[in-house]
Design a protein around this motif. Structure first.
Motif, short mmCIF file in Angstrom:
data_model
loop_
_atom_site.label_atom_id
_atom_site.label_comp_id
_atom_site.label_asym_id
_atom_site.label_seq_id
_atom_site.Cartn_x
_atom_site.Cartn_y
_atom_site.Cartn_z
N LYS A 1 99.25 13.10 22.58
CA LYS A 1 98.54 14.35 22.31
C LYS A 1 99.39 15.57 22.63
O LYS A 1 99.33 16.57 21.94
CB LYS A 1 97.25 14.41 23.13
N GLU B 1 97.20 24.12 16.73
CA GLU B 1 96.34 22.97 17.02
C GLU B 1 96.16 22.81 18.52
O GLU B 1 97.12 22.89 19.29
CB GLU B 1 96.94 21.70 16.42
N ASN B 2 94.93 22.61 18.95
CA ASN B 2 94.56 22.45 20.36
C ASN B 2 94.72 23.72 21.18
O ASN B 2 94.56 23.69 22.40
CB ASN B 2 95.36 21.31 21.02
N LEU C 1 90.97 23.28 27.67
CA LEU C 1 90.91 22.14 26.78
C LEU C 1 90.58 20.87 27.56
O LEU C 1 90.73 20.81 28.78
CB LEU C 1 92.25 21.95 26.06
#
Length: 369
Positions: free
Chosen positions: A327, A149-150, A295
């Protein structure tokens, strides 16, 4: 790139998918497919029966296979997730049994050559890929969907990659929660040589210095451990990775030597060395918590950690109860920071809210932007 390809991906949901190589990355990808409802039936393929049994017991895959065969023709998605050294051999094993319409991708860390290998085998719908994620702890036991993820997930199509296949893999990557980035294979290999393979060799060189003088190990504190963390990775897999990319890595090493020589010369000019240090600090501080600079920017809050049990739990519970979403999170063990957490939050407002809450809980905090 050509435009001829099989039917487009319906709602990014596969009926049957095969993950060939159920280790850390393959297992994490399999868990992502399952947890996000992207596949109905997930088959794990690996040369090791013990690895497959463990993956099955952990709920990573539904079925296990150790030999290729006609069962592969049912797969709509095939992911080659073996180490880079054995990827060509794995492709040769599976290619005769693949459905011509199957979408095929890989997760290898070196991209030049793999597309030509699959093309020579007659695999048309192949999209080379490399998720920029990992851990020094390998194996399916440590697999987790959140690992991807990310993450920046590089896709490296060639002139022969069908555009529809590329689009389908891009959608799949997005559905897994990662960020697809498209670039040529040689560009990828040059970039990872600098940001991944070169740091590995540098960490080896530093750890070898310590290994040859016991006094150094007594003084090697948190900063040294952070700098050499990647040396804790699987030695054989890491060796294969850098050897496979040795041409690009030699170019990166040449540039690195020049930087070291420049810094050596700056030892005679304190002002130049200060300028170099300031540039280094600006660059390092601008990186997101997880160092994935492509990102979206995260807003950081550093929280001092008292040397008592359950302090990290207190931080996450306090913020979670107030609806503040963390996050990213990074443990800072370096002496300059003291024991601390660096939290990556969504906005300046979230940083202010978190700082207020944690100050009320008795923590010392400071923001980093």
């Amino acid at each position: 790139m050509t435009s001829d390809a099989p039917h487009s991906l319906p709602d990014t949901l596969f009926d049957t998918a095969v993950v060939a190589g159920v280790g850390l990355i393959g297992g994490s990808l399999a868990l992502g497919l399952r947890q996000r409802g992207l596949v109905r039936r997930l088959i794990g393929y690996d040369a090791s029966y013990d690895v497959l049994r463990e993956a099955e017991a952990l709920g990573v895959v539904d079925e296990i296979k150790t030999k290729p065969g006609e069962w592969l023709r049912e797969a709509e998605l095939v992911v080659l997730a073996a180490p880079v050294r054995v990827l060509p051999a794995l492709a040769r094993e599976l290619a005769p049994f693949l459905n011509p319409a199957a979408l095929v991708t890989d997760v290898g860390s070196v991209k030049s050559g793999i597309a030509a290998e699959l093309e020579a085998l007659g695999v048309r719908n192949f999209v080379p890929g490399h998720p920029m994620a990992g851990s020094e702890r390998g194996g399916v036991t440590h697999a987790r969907a959140a690992l991807l993820e990310n993450a920046v997930w590089v896709l490296t199509p060639t002139d022969h990659t069908p555009l529809t296949a590329l689009s389908r893999v891009r959608t799949l990557v997005e559905e897994l929660g990662a960020a697809p980035v498209v670039m040529p294979p040689d560009a990828h290999d040059s970039l990872v040589a600098t940001v991944s393979h070169l740091p590995y060799l540098a960490s080896l060189a530093l750890t070898h210095l310590v290994a040859r003088d016991e006094r150094l190990s007594l003084l090697a504190a948190g900063g040294f451990r952070d700098l050499t963390r990647v040396a804790s990775g699987d030695p054989r897999m890491s060796r294969d990775m850098v050897v496979a990319n040795r041409a690009a890595l030699r170019e990166a090493l040449l540039r690195f030597r020049r930087q070291l020589e420049r810094l050596e010369a700056d030892l005679e000019d304190p002002e130049e060395l200060l300028a170099a240090a300031q540039e280094g600090k600006r660059t390092r501080d601008s990186l997101p918590v997880v160092k994935r600079s492509l990102l979206p920017q995260k807003h950081d809050l550093v929280v001092a950690m008292p040397d008592r049990p359950n302090q990290i739990g207190r931080v996450t519970q306090a913020l979670g109860a107030a609806g503040v979403n963390i996050k990213d999170i990074e443990v800072l063990a370096i002496r300059e920071e003291g024991g601390a957490l660096r939290l990556g939050l969504e906005s300046v407002e979230a940083v202010a809210r978190a700082a207020e809450l944690l100050t009320q809980e008795g923590f010392e905090v400071r923001s980093r932007r």
